[in-house]
Design an enzyme around this catalytic site. Structure first.
Site, PDB file in Angstrom:
ATOM      1  N   ILE A  69       0.845  -1.206   0.000  1.00  0.00           N
ATOM      2  CA  ILE A  69       0.000   0.000   0.000  1.00  0.00           C
ATOM      3  C   ILE A  69       0.880   1.255   0.000  1.00  0.00           C
ATOM      4  O   ILE A  69       0.571   2.256  -0.652  1.00  0.00           O
ATOM      5  CB  ILE A  69      -0.992  -0.029   1.192  1.00  0.00           C
ATOM      6  CG1 ILE A  69      -1.757  -1.360   1.183  1.00  0.00           C
ATOM      7  CG2 ILE A  69      -1.963   1.138   1.101  1.00  0.00           C
ATOM      8  CD1 ILE A  69      -2.629  -1.607   2.397  1.00  0.00           C
ATOM      9  N   ASP A 110      12.413   2.670   4.583  1.00  0.00           N
ATOM     10  CA  ASP A 110      11.934   1.279   4.603  1.00  0.00           C
ATOM     11  C   ASP A 110      13.132   0.374   4.899  1.00  0.00           C
ATOM     12  O   ASP A 110      14.221   0.596   4.362  1.00  0.00           O
ATOM     13  CB  ASP A 110      11.332   0.928   3.229  1.00  0.00           C
ATOM     14  CG  ASP A 110      10.440  -0.299   3.274  1.00  0.00           C
ATOM     15  OD1 ASP A 110       9.249  -0.171   2.918  1.00  0.00           O
ATOM     16  OD2 ASP A 110      10.928  -1.392   3.640  1.00  0.00           O
ATOM     17  N   ASN A 111      12.921  -0.639   5.739  1.00  0.00           N
ATOM     18  CA  ASN A 111      14.046  -1.536   6.054  1.00  0.00           C
ATOM     19  C   ASN A 111      14.174  -2.682   5.038  1.00  0.00           C
ATOM     20  O   ASN A 111      15.082  -3.505   5.139  1.00  0.00           O
ATOM     21  CB  ASN A 111      13.943  -2.088   7.489  1.00  0.00           C
ATOM     22  CG  ASN A 111      12.697  -2.927   7.705  1.00  0.00           C
ATOM     23  OD1 ASN A 111      11.979  -3.250   6.764  1.00  0.00           O
ATOM     24  ND2 ASN A 111      12.445  -3.281   8.955  1.00  0.00           N
ATOM     25  N   PHE A 132       3.295   3.244   7.132  1.00  0.00           N
ATOM     26  CA  PHE A 132       2.821   1.920   6.704  1.00  0.00           C
ATOM     27  C   PHE A 132       3.681   0.794   7.264  1.00  0.00           C
ATOM     28  O   PHE A 132       3.371  -0.378   7.046  1.00  0.00           O
ATOM     29  CB  PHE A 132       2.918   1.787   5.174  1.00  0.00           C
ATOM     30  CG  PHE A 132       2.032   2.703   4.398  1.00  0.00           C
ATOM     31  CD1 PHE A 132       0.706   2.391   4.196  1.00  0.00           C
ATOM     32  CD2 PHE A 132       2.527   3.874   3.854  1.00  0.00           C
ATOM     33  CE1 PHE A 132      -0.119   3.229   3.462  1.00  0.00           C
ATOM     34  CE2 PHE A 132       1.715   4.712   3.118  1.00  0.00           C
ATOM     35  CZ  PHE A 132       0.396   4.392   2.919  1.00  0.00           C
ATOM     36  N   SER A 154       2.145  -7.722   8.805  1.00  0.00           N
ATOM     37  CA  SER A 154       0.682  -7.754   8.670  1.00  0.00           C
ATOM     38  C   SER A 154       0.098  -9.143   8.409  1.00  0.00           C
ATOM     39  O   SER A 154      -1.016  -9.258   7.907  1.00  0.00           O
ATOM     40  CB  SER A 154       0.255  -6.807   7.546  1.00  0.00           C
ATOM     41  OG  SER A 154       0.805  -7.235   6.323  1.00  0.00           O
ATOM     42  N   ASN A 173       7.848  -4.784  16.324  1.00  0.00           N
ATOM     43  CA  ASN A 173       7.938  -4.012  15.076  1.00  0.00           C
ATOM     44  C   ASN A 173       6.825  -2.965  14.979  1.00  0.00           C
ATOM     45  O   ASN A 173       7.094  -1.779  14.741  1.00  0.00           O
ATOM     46  CB  ASN A 173       7.854  -4.976  13.885  1.00  0.00           C
ATOM     47  CG  ASN A 173       8.230  -4.302  12.579  1.00  0.00           C
ATOM     48  OD1 ASN A 173       9.218  -3.577  12.499  1.00  0.00           O
ATOM     49  ND2 ASN A 173       7.440  -4.527  11.551  1.00  0.00           N
ATOM     50  N   TYR A 187      -1.942  -9.093  15.538  1.00  0.00           N
ATOM     51  CA  TYR A 187      -1.784  -8.075  14.490  1.00  0.00           C
ATOM     52  C   TYR A 187      -2.779  -6.928  14.728  1.00  0.00           C
ATOM     53  O   TYR A 187      -2.399  -5.756  14.803  1.00  0.00           O
ATOM     54  CB  TYR A 187      -1.985  -8.700  13.104  1.00  0.00           C
ATOM     55  CG  TYR A 187      -2.152  -7.668  12.023  1.00  0.00           C
ATOM     56  CD1 TYR A 187      -1.110  -6.797  11.697  1.00  0.00           C
ATOM     57  CD2 TYR A 187      -3.371  -7.526  11.345  1.00  0.00           C
ATOM     58  CE1 TYR A 187      -1.276  -5.819  10.721  1.00  0.00           C
ATOM     59  CE2 TYR A 187      -3.531  -6.561  10.369  1.00  0.00           C
ATOM     60  CZ  TYR A 187      -2.492  -5.709  10.065  1.00  0.00           C
ATOM     61  OH  TYR A 187      -2.666  -4.745   9.115  1.00  0.00           O
ATOM     62  N   ASN A 201     -10.294  -5.054   2.956  1.00  0.00           N
ATOM     63  CA  ASN A 201      -9.360  -5.932   2.216  1.00  0.00           C
ATOM     64  C   ASN A 201      -8.721  -5.207   1.045  1.00  0.00           C
ATOM     65  O   ASN A 201      -9.335  -5.070  -0.018  1.00  0.00           O
ATOM     66  CB  ASN A 201     -10.103  -7.185   1.762  1.00  0.00           C
ATOM     67  CG  ASN A 201     -10.350  -8.129   2.923  1.00  0.00           C
ATOM     68  OD1 ASN A 201     -11.009  -7.765   3.897  1.00  0.00           O
ATOM     69  ND2 ASN A 201      -9.804  -9.317   2.845  1.00  0.00           N
TER      70      ASN A 201
HETATM   71  N1  UFG Z   1      -9.195 -17.329   1.621  1.00  0.00           N
HETATM   72  C1  UFG Z   1      -9.395 -18.580   1.064  1.00  0.00           C
HETATM   73  N2  UFG Z   1      -8.315 -19.218   0.517  1.00  0.00           N
HETATM   74  C2  UFG Z   1      -7.051 -18.686   0.507  1.00  0.00           C
HETATM   75  C3  UFG Z   1      -6.867 -17.394   1.076  1.00  0.00           C
HETATM   76  C4  UFG Z   1      -7.958 -16.751   1.632  1.00  0.00           C
HETATM   77  O1  UFG Z   1     -10.502 -19.110   1.059  1.00  0.00           O
HETATM   78  O2  UFG Z   1      -6.123 -19.313   0.011  1.00  0.00           O
HETATM   79  C5  UFG Z   1     -10.343 -16.622   2.197  1.00  0.00           C
HETATM   80  C6  UFG Z   1     -10.162 -16.298   3.674  1.00  0.00           C
HETATM   81  O3  UFG Z   1     -10.576 -17.369   4.467  1.00  0.00           O
HETATM   82  C7  UFG Z   1     -11.037 -15.047   3.797  1.00  0.00           C
HETATM   83  C8  UFG Z   1     -10.952 -14.382   2.426  1.00  0.00           C
HETATM   84  O4  UFG Z   1     -10.474 -15.397   1.539  1.00  0.00           O
HETATM   85  O5  UFG Z   1     -12.347 -15.426   4.023  1.00  0.00           O
HETATM   86  C9  UFG Z   1      -9.992 -13.215   2.386  1.00  0.00           C
HETATM   87  O6  UFG Z   1      -8.761 -13.648   2.945  1.00  0.00           O
HETATM   88  P1  UFG Z   1      -7.431 -12.773   2.909  1.00  0.00           P
HETATM   89  O7  UFG Z   1      -6.367 -13.583   3.574  1.00  0.00           O
HETATM   90  O8  UFG Z   1      -7.183 -12.283   1.510  1.00  0.00           O
HETATM   91  O9  UFG Z   1      -7.805 -11.511   3.780  1.00  0.00           O
HETATM   92  P2  UFG Z   1      -8.347 -11.420   5.280  1.00  0.00           P
HETATM   93  O10 UFG Z   1      -9.789 -11.022   5.184  1.00  0.00           O
HETATM   94  O11 UFG Z   1      -8.045 -12.628   6.072  1.00  0.00           O
HETATM   95  O12 UFG Z   1      -7.394 -10.296   5.861  1.00  0.00           O
HETATM   96  C10 UFG Z   1      -7.561  -8.949   5.557  1.00  0.00           C
HETATM   97  C11 UFG Z   1      -6.202  -8.264   5.546  1.00  0.00           C
HETATM   98  C12 UFG Z   1      -5.563  -8.329   6.909  1.00  0.00           C
HETATM   99  C13 UFG Z   1      -6.532  -7.773   7.931  1.00  0.00           C
HETATM  100  C14 UFG Z   1      -7.851  -8.473   7.847  1.00  0.00           C
HETATM  101  C15 UFG Z   1      -8.875  -7.861   8.753  1.00  0.00           C
HETATM  102  O13 UFG Z   1      -5.360  -8.883   4.598  1.00  0.00           O
HETATM  103  O14 UFG Z   1      -4.382  -7.574   6.915  1.00  0.00           O
HETATM  104  O15 UFG Z   1      -8.369  -8.389   6.531  1.00  0.00           O
HETATM  105  O16 UFG Z   1      -9.716  -8.826   9.207  1.00  0.00           O
HETATM  106  F1  UFG Z   1      -6.035  -7.931   9.166  1.00  0.00           F
END
Ligand code: UFG
Length: 329
Positions: free
Chosen positions: A12, A31-32, A73, A77, A92, A141, A170
């Site tokens: 981002i 940025d590191n 940022f 995460s 961190n 997190y 997301n």
């Molecule tokens: N999912 C799958 N298969 C995969 C990966 C993800 O079915 O291989 C599903 C997850 O279960 C979820 C959806 O797709 O239902 C979205 O998953 P992501 O991992 O892409 O994103 P998240 O909703 O888990 O996480 C996002 C951000 C995080 C933040 C979070 C807040 O990426 O940084 O929302 O709840 F913390």
């Protein structure tokens, strides 16, 4: 304006640097490169490699540049990793930001936009989620980001550092040019993994659970384009200069899409079958997360422009198909 972007080589952050430069701002990136990519940093930005936990490094950056505002940022995460390695996340994400606030104070810089998350809410009490809903993170997190929000509140009170905390839902998509995009190692996010299947880099996408209380049984999320997030950061800085008042905003499209709907849309965009296999639930996944971004629309004048799922997946596909190995040469 002269803006210091901490974590400006990340997903981002790098998109926000592009937007700032396109709008004529001077950008310094710190940025590191632990997670970020040097190649993602716009060539017009001044780049410093270093860690926010290093006070001497930060003093040097502030001494060598006149900074009007900071966007932070820099953070780990990965929700799953944060559960098994919480101290890594607090060190961190929290300690790093404390060092940054101290350095800002020494340099007399009093404005910061902070990268927060929907994970601060935990299991939602109602949908859509509004900023005043209770914040009960279900993983370290989210807890680390909520802790920083609290630190920011007290730093405003004590030192007059004004902040805007932006709680993203997301983040997805890529720069419209296809030059920069998402490149995590390991990749855990839904859309990049789906597109890796379309590219033939993975055999199939695992759908984590189809027995949730949602219309098709798979989890529903609010996908928001990374360039729209970048735009909100710039609007947040403008707000801080206009009214010098701290605030917290959700950033999402206000529309939810299920995992199955995202896969189906990716099939249309890529023209590839994309094999999907249902597996068990991923621990800690709430069934539905949808933002109300009305406050950001009203107070920041923010309006997502990439507001369809097809636009989000098309831009992501442009990036992934032209950079199948990400930033790796
Ligand atoms: N999912 C799958 N298969 C995969 C990966 C993800 O079915 O291989 C599903 C997850 O279960 C979820 C959806 O797709 O239902 C979205 O998953 P992501 O991992 O892409 O994103 P998240 O909703 O888990 O996480 C996002 C951000 C995080 C933040 C979070 C807040 O990426 O940084 O929302 O709840 F913390």
């Amino acid at each position: 304006m002269n803006v210091l972007v901490c974590g400006g080589a990340g997903y981002i952050g790098s998109h926000t640097v592009y937007e700032l430069i396109e709008r004529g701002h001077n950008v310094v990136v710190a940025d590191n490169l632990v997670k970020g990519h040097r190649e993602a940093v716009h060539s017009a930005a001044k780049f410093y490699e270093g860690d926010l936990r290093d006070a001497l490094f930060l003093d040097k950056v502030f001494k060598e540049n006149k900074i009007d505002a900071v966007i932070d940022f820099a953070a780990f995460s990965l929700v799953g990793e944060s559960v098994t390695r919480p101290l890594k996340y607090f060190d961190n994400n929290v300690y790093g930001t404390i060092r940054l606030l101290e350095a800002m104070n020494r340099a007399g810089v009093k404005k910061i936009v902070f990268s927060s998350t929907a994970a601060t809410y935990g299991e939602p009490e109602s949908i859509p989620i509004v900023e005043s809903d209770s914040t009960v993170p279900t993983n370290p997190y989210g807890e680390s980001k909520l802790t920083v929000e609290k630190i920011l509140k007290w730093s405003d009170n004590a030192y007059g550092i004004k902040y805007v905390a932006l709680r993203y839902f997301n983040a997805a998509g890529a720069h419209i040019s296809g030059e920069i995009g998402e490149d995590h190692d390991p990749e855990s996010h839904l859309i990049p993994i789906i597109l890796q299947v379309a590219l033939g880099k993975r055999k199939q996408i695992a759908v984590f659970g189809d027995d949730y209380p949602t219309p098709d049984g798979t989890c529903v999320r609010d996908y928001i384009h990374v360039t729209d997030l970048a735009d909100a950061h710039i609007k947040a800085i403008e707000k801080l200069f206009a009214d010098n008042t701290s605030a917290v905003y959700n950033l999402g499209n206000g529309k939810g899409f299920s995992v199955k709907e995202v896969i189906e849309e990716a099939r249309k965009v890529t023209g590839n079958d994309i094999k999907a296999v249902t597996e068990g639930r991923r621990p800690g996944d709430p069934s539905t997360l949808i933002a109300s971004s009305e406050k950001a629309v009203k107070e920041l004048g923010w309006q997502p422009r990439f507001n369809t799922l097809s636009q989000i997946i098309e831009t992501a596909w442009k990036w992934h198909s032209s950079h199948p190995d990400g930033y790796k040469k």
